[in-house]
Scaffold this motif. Sequence first.
Motif, short mmCIF file in Angstrom:
data_model
loop_
_atom_site.label_atom_id
_atom_site.label_comp_id
_atom_site.label_asym_id
_atom_site.label_seq_id
_atom_site.Cartn_x
_atom_site.Cartn_y
_atom_site.Cartn_z
N SER A 69 0.80 -1.23 0.00
CA SER A 69 0.00 0.00 0.00
C SER A 69 0.83 1.27 0.00
CB SER A 69 -0.94 -0.01 1.21
OG SER A 69 -0.18 -0.05 2.42
N HIS A 70 2.15 1.14 -0.12
CA HIS A 70 2.98 2.37 -0.12
C HIS A 70 4.22 2.13 -0.98
CE1 HIS A 70 4.82 5.89 2.37
NE2 HIS A 70 5.60 5.68 1.30
N SER A 71 4.25 2.76 -2.15
CA SER A 71 5.48 2.71 -2.94
C SER A 71 5.59 3.97 -3.80
CB SER A 71 5.55 1.44 -3.80
OG SER A 71 4.66 1.53 -4.88
N HIS A 72 6.78 4.16 -4.31
CA HIS A 72 7.08 5.32 -5.18
C HIS A 72 7.78 4.74 -6.41
CE1 HIS A 72 6.96 8.28 -1.64
NE2 HIS A 72 7.15 7.12 -1.01
N LEU A 73 7.02 4.14 -7.31
CA LEU A 73 7.64 3.37 -8.39
C LEU A 73 7.98 4.20 -9.62
CD1 LEU A 73 5.51 0.09 -8.36
CD2 LEU A 73 7.60 0.61 -7.10
N VAL A 224 -0.93 10.38 4.65
CA VAL A 224 0.10 11.32 5.10
C VAL A 224 1.39 10.56 5.35
CG1 VAL A 224 0.77 12.90 6.99
CG2 VAL A 224 -1.62 12.83 6.24
N HIS A 225 2.52 11.12 4.87
CA HIS A 225 3.84 10.66 5.31
C HIS A 225 4.11 11.41 6.62
CE1 HIS A 225 4.64 9.18 1.25
NE2 HIS A 225 5.84 8.77 1.61
N GLY A 226 4.14 10.70 7.73
CA GLY A 226 4.26 11.42 9.00
C GLY A 226 5.18 10.77 9.99
ZN LIG Z 1 6.87 7.15 0.89
#
Ligand SMILES: [Zn+2]
Length: 409
Positions: A69-73, A224-226
Amino acid sequence: MSATNPTTTLITNIGELMTQDLEHRVLKDAAIVVEGERIAWMGSSKDAPAADEKIDAEGRAVLPGWVDSHSHLVFAGDRTAEFEARMAGESYSAGGIAVTTGATRSVSDAELTRLVRDRVAEAVSQGTTYLESKTGYGLDVENEARSARIAAAEVDEVTYLGAHLVPAGSDPEEYTDLVCGDMLDAVLPHVRWADVFCERGAFTEDQSRRVLTAARNAGLGLRVHGNQLGEGPGVALAVEFAAASVDHVNYLSDKDIAALAETWTGWDAATGQGARGTVATCLPACDLSTRQPLAPGRELIDAGVQIALAANCNPGTSYTTSMAFCVTTAVLQMHLSVHEAVRAATYGGALALGRESGNDVDGERAVGSLVVGHRADLHMLKAPSATHLAYRPGIPLTHSVWRAGIRAV
Ligand SMILES: [Zn+2]
Ligand SMILES: N=CN[C@@H](CCC(=O)O)C(=O)O
């Protein structure tokens, strides 16, 4: 089985079928029938119905495919030199995002598409069957829209992260206006979610609030990136905006944990009914690669918070697509049980993406758990039980993968 789609596959002789359903059932000597893209039947091997095709699992374990559920591809280039410097004692800072932004802007659409596709294939080959990716290495209207468009064609869920870094030379307030205005309009056709990197060196609380407000007004779900690099306002903001998830969560005060737990009090874990809270997404590969303390997954679970595990594949902080590595780390170092870690990497990811329960009528099938009617996303291990994921760290244990009923590995 329906007469309209005769293609059925029976997988039988499954040593351990870890369903990750609402009852947390783990079936022994089990079988499962896949019909088209859906799970049509599950139960004991001895009761299994006939099917067009029969596969003998020979006692192996079957789990839901990983939900990352979290990637930066969507990026080009890598940051090997930055990684080496970090291993030599430098600390991570958000500034490296600019290096990847330059590399990403410099490649063609075709090349960027190929890079994303290769990363998705790498993830699927290791058991990932449902994948989110963020934008965030475009950082201008044209390049964020391009990233969103390319991601939408290659992954299951796309998150707009124009608020990843203020580009060098831009005024932070003016850039935030752009993120909330023209850039948001340009990505909107391609994305379902918006995110903001609320951290020192990235976006302030006030700027983050503006981004979240604009995204919410545009109808996007929020994340949110927190609290990645220190305690800060990220978790409180995520709770205030009823974000679907807050990700990283390395530095949490007691108040942050209590606030996250409070968001889950209206949700019944036994039935999956009620208002969903804010999932705390832990990113252990990132924590190790940045030498940050591991997120307090154990404490979060004990406080009643639903957590997810995700790989956070990106060239700066976590250059891996391996969900199995995250599960292994969560067991060995974050003190989750194997069942809890697998749940966080399957059902938890689905919760973070709002896909844990589906509407079987319009094709929006649920992912992240093995239940009749859900999407047939299966991960068979070269092992008799999921425990081997932690017991045999570093060993590639993926035997075969079905993604929406189609054999992918
Ligand atoms: Zn990230
Ligand atoms: N922390 C912010 N974003 C990414 C890292 C981005 C980068 O350094 O390129 C993350 O989730 O870790």
